[in-house]
Design a protein around this motif. Structure first.
Motif, short mmCIF file in Angstrom:
data_model
loop_
_atom_site.label_atom_id
_atom_site.label_comp_id
_atom_site.label_asym_id
_atom_site.label_seq_id
_atom_site.Cartn_x
_atom_site.Cartn_y
_atom_site.Cartn_z
N LYS A 32 9.42 -3.75 -9.38
CA LYS A 32 9.80 -2.55 -10.13
C LYS A 32 9.77 -1.28 -9.28
O LYS A 32 10.56 -0.38 -9.48
CB LYS A 32 8.88 -2.38 -11.33
N MET A 33 8.83 -1.21 -8.32
CA MET A 33 8.67 0.06 -7.59
C MET A 33 8.73 -0.08 -6.08
O MET A 33 8.63 0.92 -5.39
CB MET A 33 7.37 0.74 -8.02
N GLY A 34 8.86 -1.28 -5.57
CA GLY A 34 8.88 -1.49 -4.13
C GLY A 34 7.53 -2.00 -3.65
O GLY A 34 6.50 -1.80 -4.30
N ALA A 35 7.55 -2.66 -2.50
CA ALA A 35 6.35 -3.33 -2.00
C ALA A 35 5.22 -2.36 -1.67
O ALA A 35 4.11 -2.48 -2.17
CB ALA A 35 6.70 -4.19 -0.79
N TRP A 36 5.49 -1.41 -0.77
CA TRP A 36 4.41 -0.50 -0.36
C TRP A 36 3.90 0.36 -1.51
O TRP A 36 2.68 0.50 -1.66
CB TRP A 36 4.84 0.35 0.83
N PRO A 37 4.76 0.95 -2.34
CA PRO A 37 4.22 1.71 -3.47
C PRO A 37 3.35 0.86 -4.39
O PRO A 37 2.32 1.33 -4.90
CB PRO A 37 5.47 2.21 -4.20
N SER A 38 3.73 -0.39 -4.56
CA SER A 38 2.93 -1.30 -5.38
C SER A 38 1.56 -1.54 -4.75
O SER A 38 0.53 -1.47 -5.43
CB SER A 38 3.68 -2.63 -5.53
N VAL A 39 1.54 -1.82 -3.46
CA VAL A 39 0.27 -2.05 -2.76
C VAL A 39 -0.61 -0.82 -2.84
O VAL A 39 -1.81 -0.91 -3.12
CB VAL A 39 0.52 -2.47 -1.30
N TYR A 40 -0.03 0.34 -2.62
CA TYR A 40 -0.83 1.58 -2.69
C TYR A 40 -1.36 1.84 -4.10
O TYR A 40 -2.48 2.32 -4.26
CB TYR A 40 -0.01 2.77 -2.20
N THR A 41 -0.57 1.53 -5.11
CA THR A 41 -0.98 1.75 -6.49
C THR A 41 -2.17 0.87 -6.87
O THR A 41 -3.17 1.36 -7.41
CB THR A 41 0.20 1.51 -7.46
N VAL A 42 -2.06 -0.43 -6.58
CA VAL A 42 -3.17 -1.32 -6.94
C VAL A 42 -4.40 -1.05 -6.07
O VAL A 42 -5.53 -1.22 -6.52
CB VAL A 42 -2.78 -2.82 -6.90
N THR A 43 -4.18 -0.61 -4.84
CA THR A 43 -5.30 -0.26 -3.96
C THR A 43 -6.05 0.94 -4.52
O THR A 43 -7.29 0.95 -4.57
CB THR A 43 -4.80 0.03 -2.54
N ALA A 44 -5.33 1.96 -4.96
CA ALA A 44 -5.97 3.14 -5.54
C ALA A 44 -6.76 2.79 -6.79
O ALA A 44 -7.89 3.25 -6.98
CB ALA A 44 -4.92 4.20 -5.85
N ALA A 45 -6.18 1.95 -7.64
CA ALA A 45 -6.88 1.55 -8.87
C ALA A 45 -8.15 0.77 -8.55
O ALA A 45 -9.21 0.98 -9.17
CB ALA A 45 -5.95 0.72 -9.75
N THR A 46 -8.08 -0.11 -7.57
CA THR A 46 -9.24 -0.91 -7.18
C THR A 46 -10.32 -0.02 -6.56
O THR A 46 -11.52 -0.18 -6.85
CB THR A 46 -8.83 -2.02 -6.21
N ALA A 47 -9.91 0.89 -5.71
CA ALA A 47 -10.88 1.81 -5.09
C ALA A 47 -11.57 2.67 -6.14
O ALA A 47 -12.79 2.88 -6.09
CB ALA A 47 -10.18 2.69 -4.05
N LEU A 48 -10.81 3.14 -7.11
CA LEU A 48 -11.39 3.95 -8.18
C LEU A 48 -12.40 3.13 -8.99
O LEU A 48 -13.50 3.60 -9.30
CB LEU A 48 -10.30 4.50 -9.09
N ALA A 49 -12.04 1.90 -9.34
CA ALA A 49 -12.96 1.04 -10.08
C ALA A 49 -14.25 0.81 -9.28
O ALA A 49 -15.35 0.84 -9.84
CB ALA A 49 -12.30 -0.30 -10.41
N SER A 50 -14.10 0.63 -7.99
CA SER A 50 -15.27 0.43 -7.14
C SER A 50 -16.15 1.67 -7.10
O SER A 50 -17.38 1.57 -7.16
CB SER A 50 -14.82 0.06 -5.72
N LEU A 51 -15.53 2.82 -7.00
CA LEU A 51 -16.30 4.07 -7.00
C LEU A 51 -17.06 4.29 -8.30
O LEU A 51 -18.22 4.72 -8.30
CB LEU A 51 -15.39 5.26 -6.75
N VAL A 52 -16.42 3.99 -9.40
CA VAL A 52 -17.01 4.25 -10.71
C VAL A 52 -18.07 3.21 -11.07
O VAL A 52 -19.16 3.56 -11.53
CB VAL A 52 -15.92 4.30 -11.81
N PHE A 53 -17.78 1.93 -10.84
CA PHE A 53 -18.66 0.87 -11.34
C PHE A 53 -19.53 0.21 -10.26
O PHE A 53 -20.49 -0.48 -10.59
CB PHE A 53 -17.85 -0.21 -12.05
#
Length: 99
Positions: free
Chosen positions: A74-95
């Motif tokens: 839907k959004m391209g390979a690199w944007p997808s990787v960056y999006t899921v990476t940001a979400a995972t990093a945020l979850a790690s920071l919070v929890f």
């Protein structure tokens, strides 16, 4: 500073795993990078936040990898990787912080 280590490790695993697979053409090698980073992050999460949280965050990490594939269509390979990476990093920071 310790709370920044696991987001950095998971980011390196997701971004580095994708880049390794893409640059070498060897998906298994990219998977090895992803797995090594996931194992290191799990150990740190377990130490800092406990086993249950470590399992949940590792599940999030693996799910992010899986989600990046359909998201890439839907959004391209690199944007997808960056999006899921940001979400995972945020979850790690919070929890993933020390109790």
């Amino acid at each position: 500073m310790a709370s920044l280590l696991t987001p950095l490790i998971t980011s390196a695993g997701l971004i580095g795993g994708y880049k390794t697979a893409r640059d070498t053409g060897n998906r298994q090698l990219g998977g090895a990078v992803l797995a090594a980073a996931g194992a290191a992050a799990f150990a740190l999460w377990k130490r800092d936040a406990g086993t249950g949280t470590a399992v949940a965050l590792t599940t999030t990490y693996v799910a992010a990898f899986g989600l990046s594939h359909p998201l890439a269509k839907k959004m391209g390979a690199w944007p997808s990787v960056y999006t899921v990476t940001a979400a995972t990093a945020l979850a790690s920071l919070v929890f993933g912080r020390k109790k």
